[in-house]
Design an enzyme around this catalytic site. Sequence first.
Site, PDB file in Angstrom:
ATOM      1  CB  ILE A 123       6.404  -0.841  -8.943  1.00  0.00           C
ATOM      2  CG1 ILE A 123       7.609  -0.453  -8.075  1.00  0.00           C
ATOM      3  CG2 ILE A 123       5.089  -0.451  -8.288  1.00  0.00           C
ATOM      4  CD1 ILE A 123       7.882   1.037  -8.036  1.00  0.00           C
ATOM      5  N   GLY A 131       5.486  -3.871   4.512  1.00  0.00           N
ATOM      6  CA  GLY A 131       4.571  -3.112   3.668  1.00  0.00           C
ATOM      7  C   GLY A 131       4.948  -1.648   3.676  1.00  0.00           C
ATOM      8  CE1 TYR A 235      17.751   9.502   0.748  1.00  0.00           C
ATOM      9  CE2 TYR A 235      19.018   7.684  -0.176  1.00  0.00           C
ATOM     10  CZ  TYR A 235      18.758   8.555   0.866  1.00  0.00           C
ATOM     11  OH  TYR A 235      19.499   8.482   2.026  1.00  0.00           O
ATOM     12  CD  GLU A 244       2.455   4.077  -5.723  1.00  0.00           C
ATOM     13  OE1 GLU A 244       1.952   2.991  -5.355  1.00  0.00           O
ATOM     14  OE2 GLU A 244       3.685   4.290  -5.695  1.00  0.00           O
ATOM     15  CD  GLN A 281     -36.736  17.408   6.053  1.00  0.00           C
ATOM     16  OE1 GLN A 281     -36.991  16.940   7.164  1.00  0.00           O
ATOM     17  NE2 GLN A 281     -36.980  18.667   5.720  1.00  0.00           N
ATOM     18  N   GLY A 341     -31.051  -0.073  -0.710  1.00  0.00           N
ATOM     19  CA  GLY A 341     -31.812  -1.125  -0.040  1.00  0.00           C
ATOM     20  C   GLY A 341     -31.260  -2.504  -0.382  1.00  0.00           C
ATOM     21  N   GLY A 366       0.447   3.241   0.295  1.00  0.00           N
ATOM     22  CA  GLY A 366       0.661   3.797   1.632  1.00  0.00           C
ATOM     23  C   GLY A 366      -0.663   3.895   2.349  1.00  0.00           C
TER      24      GLY A 366
END
Length: 381
Positions: A123, A131, A235, A244, A281, A341, A366
Site C-alpha cells: 500500500i 507522511g 475514508y 493496521e 538485586q 553487556g 501513524g
Amino acid sequence: MTARYLREEHHMFRAAFRKFLEKEAYPHYNDWEKRGIIPRSFWAKMGENGFLCPWVDEKYGGLNADFAYSVVINEELEKVGASLVGIGLHNDIVTPYIASYGTEEQKQKWLPKCVTGELITAIAMTEPGAGSDLANISTTAVKDGDYYIVNGQKTFITNGIHADLIVVACKTDPHAKPPHRGISLLVVERDTPGFTRGRKLEKVGLHAQDTAELFFHDAKVPAHNLLGEEGRGFYYLMEKLQQERLVVAIAAQTAAEVMFSLTKQYVKQRSAFGRRVSEFQTVQFRLAEMATDIALGRTFVDRVIEEHMAGKQIVTEVSMAKWWITEMAKRVAAEAMQLHGGYGYMEEYEIARRYRDIPVSAIYAGTNEMMKTIIARQLDL
C-alpha cells in the site's frame, strides 16, 4: 494466561505454523538479513500451506478464518524476526482493501493469487512531502478515457520491491475542499506502463524487509482498477487503519516478550563477581519492571483484539495500544541490551538485531505522536 479469543483449533494451527517456520524460516533468517530480502519462494511456501490471508472467503481460495488466526500468524512471524512484517502487511492490511471495497471481478482476479502468494501486495500512502498528513498527498490520477494517468512519487513502501499489486492513494480531484475528499485508491499492477521502482532503501533495522521508493510518470492505470468509489479513498484508509495499527501493536508486544525471554536466559547463564548476574538485586528489579510492563501490555492488547473481533469501533483503544506498547517495547530493548553487556552490542547476539528493529514500530502506521493526537480528540478537552 491464554487469551479468551483463542480456541483449541487456534492452538493446533499455531503448532503447525511454528513447525513450518522451524523448517522454512528460522534456519534461513540470518541469511535473508544479510541478503536484504525475503525470497519469493518463502512467500510461495506460505501460500501452499494456507498461511497467507486465511480470513479470505473460501470461494476465493481462503479458509474463511477469524482474526485470531491472523494474530497467531503475526505473533509467530515476529518471533522469527521483525523483517517478516511485510507478510503481515500483505495478509491483514492490504488484501482487506480488495476484499472490502473491490468489485466481484477484482476479487476473483486478485484474491486467489493473494492467498497462494503468486501476488504480493503493498500500500502506497507516504510521499517525500506527506507522511501522517495524508490529506495533502500530491500524487495525482487524471481520468483519460478508460485510464487514469498517474503522476507522483511514494516512499518508505513496505514490500515495494516484491509487490505485484500496489494500492495507491492519489488525488483524483486536486481541487476538492476539504482536500481529503479528492483522494481515491487505485490498484497499480506490476507491469503498468510508466510505473517504476527506485532503489531498495537501506534502513537501520528490518534489513530483510524490502522497502522502496515508487515512481509514477504518466502511468496508465485502467479505470476498472479503481478501488471502491472515486473520492472515497481517505475514508477507506481511515476505516482500515484500526486493524493496521492493531497489527503493529501485536508485533511490538511479541517482540517485547521475545527480548525479555532472551535477556532472562542470558543473565541466568552469565556470571560476574562469582555469582550469576540474575542473582544481583538490581538486575532482578529491572527484570521485574520489564515483566510488569510486558504483562500490562499483553492484558491490554488481548482485550483490544477481542473488541476488534467483535466488530467494535475502538480507534481510541487501538491508538492507545499502538503508542504505549511500541514505546514499552523500545524500553525493553534498551534494558535488554544493557543487561547483555558488551555482548548485546555484537551482531551474533539476537538482542542486537531486536534493538535496531523495534524503533520503527513507533513511526510507521501513524507516528506515536499522531496516536496521542487521536486519543486527545476523544478526551473532551
